[in-house]
Each structure stands twice: as C-alpha cells, then as structure tokens.
Design a protein around this motif. Sequence first.
Motif, short mmCIF file in Angstrom:
data_model
loop_
_atom_site.label_atom_id
_atom_site.label_comp_id
_atom_site.label_asym_id
_atom_site.label_seq_id
_atom_site.Cartn_x
_atom_site.Cartn_y
_atom_site.Cartn_z
N SER A 89 3.88 3.23 1.83
CA SER A 89 2.87 4.01 2.15
C SER A 89 2.73 5.68 2.17
O SER A 89 1.94 6.38 1.94
CB SER A 89 3.39 4.22 4.04
OG SER A 89 4.28 4.61 4.45
N ALA A 92 1.13 5.80 -1.30
CA ALA A 92 -0.63 5.71 -0.69
C ALA A 92 -0.78 7.18 -0.45
O ALA A 92 -1.70 7.87 -1.42
CB ALA A 92 -0.95 5.02 0.64
N SER A 118 -4.62 4.88 -4.06
CA SER A 118 -4.33 5.05 -2.70
C SER A 118 -4.95 4.62 -1.39
O SER A 118 -4.14 3.89 -1.12
CB SER A 118 -4.95 6.83 -2.46
OG SER A 118 -4.62 7.00 -0.41
N LEU A 121 -3.22 0.79 -2.28
CA LEU A 121 -1.82 0.68 -1.23
C LEU A 121 -1.62 1.60 0.28
O LEU A 121 -0.84 0.05 1.02
CB LEU A 121 -0.96 2.10 -2.01
CG LEU A 121 -0.30 1.88 -3.04
CD1 LEU A 121 -0.44 3.42 -4.00
CD2 LEU A 121 0.29 0.71 -3.51
N TYR A 122 -2.75 2.01 0.50
CA TYR A 122 -2.87 2.19 2.47
C TYR A 122 -3.26 0.55 2.64
O TYR A 122 -2.45 -0.06 3.72
CB TYR A 122 -4.00 2.43 2.46
CG TYR A 122 -3.52 4.23 2.62
CD1 TYR A 122 -2.55 4.81 3.03
CD2 TYR A 122 -4.25 5.89 1.77
CE1 TYR A 122 -1.82 5.89 3.73
CE2 TYR A 122 -4.09 6.96 1.83
CZ TYR A 122 -2.51 6.98 2.78
OH TYR A 122 -2.74 8.08 2.71
#
Length: 193
Positions: A89, A92, A118, A121-122
């Motif tokens: 997190s 991200a 990003s 990853l989120y």
Amino acid sequence: KIECISIWVPVVNCFIAFVQIDRAKKTGKKWPLRSVHLIIKNLEGWGINAQDKVLFLKAELLAMKNASSDVVKKAFDVAIERATASFVSFAALICERAGLFCLDRGLQDWAAHYIGRSIFLYNEWGAFTKVRQMNDDHEWMIACIQQENFSANSASSVSETEMSSASERKLEPQTKSKACWTRTQFTGTNVVT
C-alpha cells in the motif's frame, strides 16, 4: 503489541512529515521542514520497518528542493523498490507521488509509468475505491497507456493482467515523445487538446 507499535509509529510519523513537506511547499516557509528532518532522524532509528518511509521522505524533499528530475526519480525508485518488498500500500502511494512529480516536470511518459504502476499496486492491495478515483483522475493517461503499451478491453481502466505482466517485465517508458502526449496541453489532471 510491540510488533504493532513498530509498524504503525513509523507510518504515522511519515505522514506527519509528509503533511509538513506539503505545508512548506504551499506556504514557502522553511519552518515546517525542521520537524521533517527531526522525524527522518527519528525514523532512521526504527530500522527496517521505517526504511521505506525514510527513503520516501527524502525523495519528497529532493522534489521540493527542485533537484534534477533524474535524481528525484532515482530516489523515488529506491523508495518504491524497498516499499514493494514490505508494504504494498505504501509502494502504491510512493508510485502515485512519483507520477505526480513527473507530471509537474512535464515527463508524461514517466508519469504514465508511475501512475500505471500505482493503480496496479492499489488494486493488488484491494483499494478498489482508490483505483476508481485514480482511473477517473487520470483517465487520459490510462487511455494513453492502453493505446501505446497494452491491448485492454476497457477505455477507462487498465486490467490487472496487463499491469501485472508490465510490472513483471519492468517496462520502461519510451524516451521519444508519443503521439498521445505530443498534441496535449496539461492543466492539473485535465487535458486540453
């Protein structure tokens, strides 16, 4: 309890420092940075649980001090690499901040690279509302990523499979200007052609 403290105290301190960096940017005052340097010094004593936070704050400071784009990108890359190994997190967030930095500097290819990573990853973390918000805020960029690098099914989001394969191959943005970027005037997150 000790393990919980050793994870969350660095996170909270990092966000306090981040707010102070933002305050210094907005006001032009240097006094908020004193606390940032103290927090970084404190976080360095927390060991591995705080290493990615320290690297992130140092990258943000470099960006604020107008260091060269290559130096700032390298600092963000080191922070992203470290965070990806421990706190997806946070990785991200660092990718998002690196993307916004690149947008501010006019580095659209790199911005697309970081923003796309990003979003991936989120999504991996399960922050689907954040993914939707990022897709909405950067719809033009997502369309360019899909047009240039991927063959996605949707025009407003990058599929997890595509981002995963791109992330595994560590695709680098092309150095030449892409047609998607060349006729565009950027104003914040909106695009005017």
